[in-house]
Design a protein around this motif. Structure first.
Motif, short mmCIF file in Angstrom:
data_model
loop_
_atom_site.label_atom_id
_atom_site.label_comp_id
_atom_site.label_asym_id
_atom_site.label_seq_id
_atom_site.Cartn_x
_atom_site.Cartn_y
_atom_site.Cartn_z
N GLN A 289 0.83 -1.21 0.00
CA GLN A 289 0.00 0.00 0.00
C GLN A 289 0.86 1.27 0.00
O GLN A 289 0.50 2.29 -0.59
CB GLN A 289 -0.94 0.00 1.20
N THR A 290 2.04 1.16 0.65
CA THR A 290 2.96 2.30 0.69
C THR A 290 3.43 2.65 -0.71
O THR A 290 3.47 3.83 -1.10
CB THR A 290 4.17 1.98 1.59
N GLU A 291 3.79 1.63 -1.49
CA GLU A 291 4.25 1.86 -2.86
C GLU A 291 3.15 2.53 -3.68
O GLU A 291 3.40 3.51 -4.40
CB GLU A 291 4.66 0.53 -3.50
N ASP A 292 1.92 2.02 -3.59
CA ASP A 292 0.81 2.61 -4.33
C ASP A 292 0.55 4.05 -3.90
O ASP A 292 0.26 4.92 -4.73
CB ASP A 292 -0.46 1.76 -4.13
N TYR A 293 0.63 4.27 -2.58
CA TYR A 293 0.37 5.62 -2.03
C TYR A 293 1.39 6.62 -2.56
O TYR A 293 1.04 7.74 -2.96
CB TYR A 293 0.41 5.55 -0.51
N VAL A 294 2.66 6.22 -2.57
CA VAL A 294 3.73 7.11 -3.04
C VAL A 294 3.55 7.41 -4.53
O VAL A 294 3.72 8.56 -4.97
CB VAL A 294 5.11 6.49 -2.76
N ILE A 295 3.20 6.39 -5.34
CA ILE A 295 3.00 6.60 -6.77
C ILE A 295 1.86 7.59 -7.02
O ILE A 295 1.97 8.52 -7.84
CB ILE A 295 2.70 5.26 -7.48
N LYS A 296 0.74 7.42 -6.30
CA LYS A 296 -0.39 8.33 -6.45
C LYS A 296 -0.02 9.75 -6.03
O LYS A 296 -0.44 10.73 -6.67
CB LYS A 296 -1.58 7.83 -5.63
N ALA A 297 0.76 9.85 -4.97
CA ALA A 297 1.19 11.17 -4.50
C ALA A 297 2.07 11.85 -5.55
O ALA A 297 1.94 13.07 -5.80
CB ALA A 297 1.94 11.03 -3.18
N LEU A 298 2.94 11.09 -6.19
CA LEU A 298 3.80 11.64 -7.23
C LEU A 298 2.99 12.06 -8.45
O LEU A 298 3.28 13.09 -9.09
CB LEU A 298 4.88 10.62 -7.64
N GLU A 299 1.99 11.24 -8.80
CA GLU A 299 1.12 11.60 -9.92
C GLU A 299 0.38 12.92 -9.63
O GLU A 299 0.27 13.78 -10.51
CB GLU A 299 0.11 10.48 -10.18
N TYR A 300 -0.10 13.02 -8.42
CA TYR A 300 -0.83 14.25 -8.04
C TYR A 300 0.11 15.45 -8.08
O TYR A 300 -0.26 16.52 -8.61
CB TYR A 300 -1.40 14.08 -6.63
N TYR A 301 1.35 15.29 -7.59
CA TYR A 301 2.31 16.39 -7.59
C TYR A 301 2.70 16.77 -9.01
O TYR A 301 2.89 17.94 -9.34
CB TYR A 301 3.54 15.99 -6.77
N HIS A 302 2.82 15.76 -9.89
CA HIS A 302 3.17 16.02 -11.28
C HIS A 302 2.08 16.86 -11.96
O HIS A 302 2.38 17.81 -12.70
CB HIS A 302 3.35 14.70 -12.02
N LYS A 303 0.81 16.49 -11.72
CA LYS A 303 -0.30 17.25 -12.29
C LYS A 303 -0.32 18.68 -11.73
O LYS A 303 -0.62 19.65 -12.46
CB LYS A 303 -1.62 16.56 -11.96
N TYR A 304 0.00 18.82 -10.46
CA TYR A 304 0.06 20.15 -9.82
C TYR A 304 1.10 21.02 -10.52
O TYR A 304 0.87 22.21 -10.80
CB TYR A 304 0.37 20.00 -8.34
N GLN A 305 2.29 20.44 -10.83
CA GLN A 305 3.35 21.19 -11.49
C GLN A 305 2.92 21.63 -12.89
O GLN A 305 3.24 22.75 -13.32
CB GLN A 305 4.63 20.34 -11.58
N LEU A 306 2.21 20.75 -13.61
CA LEU A 306 1.74 21.09 -14.95
C LEU A 306 0.76 22.27 -14.90
O LEU A 306 0.80 23.18 -15.74
CB LEU A 306 1.07 19.88 -15.61
N ARG A 307 -0.15 22.26 -13.91
CA ARG A 307 -1.13 23.36 -13.76
C ARG A 307 -0.41 24.69 -13.45
O ARG A 307 -0.79 25.74 -13.95
CB ARG A 307 -2.14 23.05 -12.66
N GLN A 308 0.65 24.60 -12.63
CA GLN A 308 1.41 25.80 -12.28
C GLN A 308 2.10 26.39 -13.50
O GLN A 308 2.15 27.62 -13.68
CB GLN A 308 2.46 25.48 -11.21
N LYS A 309 2.62 25.50 -14.37
CA LYS A 309 3.29 25.97 -15.59
C LYS A 309 2.30 26.68 -16.52
O LYS A 309 2.62 27.68 -17.14
CB LYS A 309 3.94 24.80 -16.32
N GLU A 310 1.06 26.13 -16.61
CA GLU A 310 0.03 26.74 -17.46
C GLU A 310 -0.37 28.12 -16.96
O GLU A 310 -0.64 29.05 -17.73
CB GLU A 310 -1.18 25.83 -17.54
N ARG A 311 -0.44 28.31 -15.64
CA ARG A 311 -0.81 29.59 -15.05
C ARG A 311 0.28 30.64 -15.29
O ARG A 311 0.00 31.85 -15.38
CB ARG A 311 -1.03 29.44 -13.55
N ASP A 312 1.55 30.19 -15.34
CA ASP A 312 2.65 31.13 -15.48
C ASP A 312 2.82 31.62 -16.91
O ASP A 312 3.64 32.50 -17.18
CB ASP A 312 3.96 30.49 -15.00
N ARG A 313 2.14 31.03 -17.86
CA ARG A 313 2.30 31.44 -19.25
C ARG A 313 1.59 32.75 -19.52
O ARG A 313 0.59 33.06 -18.97
CB ARG A 313 1.73 30.35 -20.17
#
Length: 313
Positions: A289-313
């Motif tokens: 469950q730890t492995e799955d939790y970390v992967i989901k957290a990374l996916e969420y953080y990756h999507k967050y970074q993409l949204r931040q890049k779009e706002r900065d344009r």
């Protein structure tokens, strides 16, 4: 015409008057001083005489105390001698400046000499794969040439079994199984440069066995690729090359493609200490469950970074 004396099993007169010590001494092998100039190396001797630190120590020991254990020689048809056991000691005597060596002379056929030579040298502490490969091959060939024999019943080679196969007998007399002996003998099919890499530890034993099934031209192509890529094949890659070779499809391009494949042990592994992750994980979570939790957290953080890049344009 003088008849041969009849052996009645009686004790000879000279032996009758011997004391126990004299009898024991008479049974010891005779030791001779043989000139080094009359001694030849054993033909195709598979074991290397290394001029290393151990040899330096042996030379100094011989200079101080002389040779302790005599070498074993076989007299050839031309009257000269060849070394059966004691190549290092003979070389050390030469380096120590001696002109003769203490030796026991044994009456041996060529095949008996091969068997004794291999047997005595396999007692060494350090043996290279190539040395084992060629020594096993020489000894097995000698045993096979003897065929089914019953007359070899005395030292040094012992009796020849009448029913058992030579490789099974050889396995019982060595520290390797019959399967392992066959693998070592396969190494004799490698080109010298690849075999040198096995001795140096650059190519592991099992991959080397598989590579021995490649043709000489295929092995030379592999050598060139190894030189260019500075990489050697794993067992899985060697097996793949062997399979392509047997199918008639192995060429320089295929060898390059296989050798450039990423090996499992070359893949970078990422690990975390559980104590560092613990503050950010739910309680009573399992390892899976730890492995799955970390992967989901990374996916969420990756999507967050993409949204931040779009706002900065």
């Amino acid at each position: 015409m003088q008849k041969n004396p009849i052996d009645l099993g009686l004790t000879a007169l000279d032996e009758l008057f011997m004391d126990d010590r004299s009898r024991l001494e008479s049974q010891l092998p005779r030791i001779y001083e043989i000139p080094l100039s009359e001694i030849d190396e054993f033909p195709d001797h598979p074991f290397h005489v290394r001029l290393d630190e151990d040899m330096d120590q042996l030379v100094e020991s011989i200079k101080t105390r002389g040779i302790i254990t005599p070498v074993t020689l076989r007299q050839k048809e031309d009257g000269r001698y060849e070394i059966v056991s004691g190549h290092r000691r003979t070389k050390a005597c030469e380096l120590a400046g001696l002109t003769t060596v203490k030796a026991e002379i044994k009456e041996l056929t060529r095949d008996e000499a091969v068997i004794l030579m291999v047997e005595s040298n396999l007692q060494r502490t350090t043996i290279l794969p190539s040395e084992k490969a060629f020594s096993y091959k020489m000894r097995l060939d000698a045993m096979n040439r003897q065929g089914i024999r019953t007359d070899l019943t005395s030292d040094p080679v012992g009796p020849k079994s009448q029913k058992r196969r030579s490789n099974e007998e050889l396995a019982e007399q060595s520290s390797d199984s019959s399967t392992q002996i066959k693998r070592y003998i396969r190494l004799t099919h490698l080109v010298p440069q690849l075999l040198d890499m096995v001795d140096a530890g650059r190519i592991a034993f099992r991959p080397a066995v598989e590579l021995s099934y490649l043709s000489e031209s295929e092995q030379n192509s592999l050598l060139e690729t190894i030189s260019y890529e500075d990489a050697t094949p794993s067992l899985a890659q060697a097996v793949k090359m062997k399979n392509f070779s047997q199918a008639g499809k192995l060429n320089a391009d295929v060898i390059l493609s296989i050798l450039c494949e990423q090996k499992p042990n070359q893949r970078e592994k990422i690990s975390f200490q559980s104590e560092r992750l613990k503050p950010y994980l739910p309680k009573n979570i399992t390892a899976k469950q730890t492995e799955d939790y970390v992967i989901k957290a990374l996916e969420y953080y990756h999507k967050y970074q993409l949204r931040q890049k779009e706002r900065d344009r």
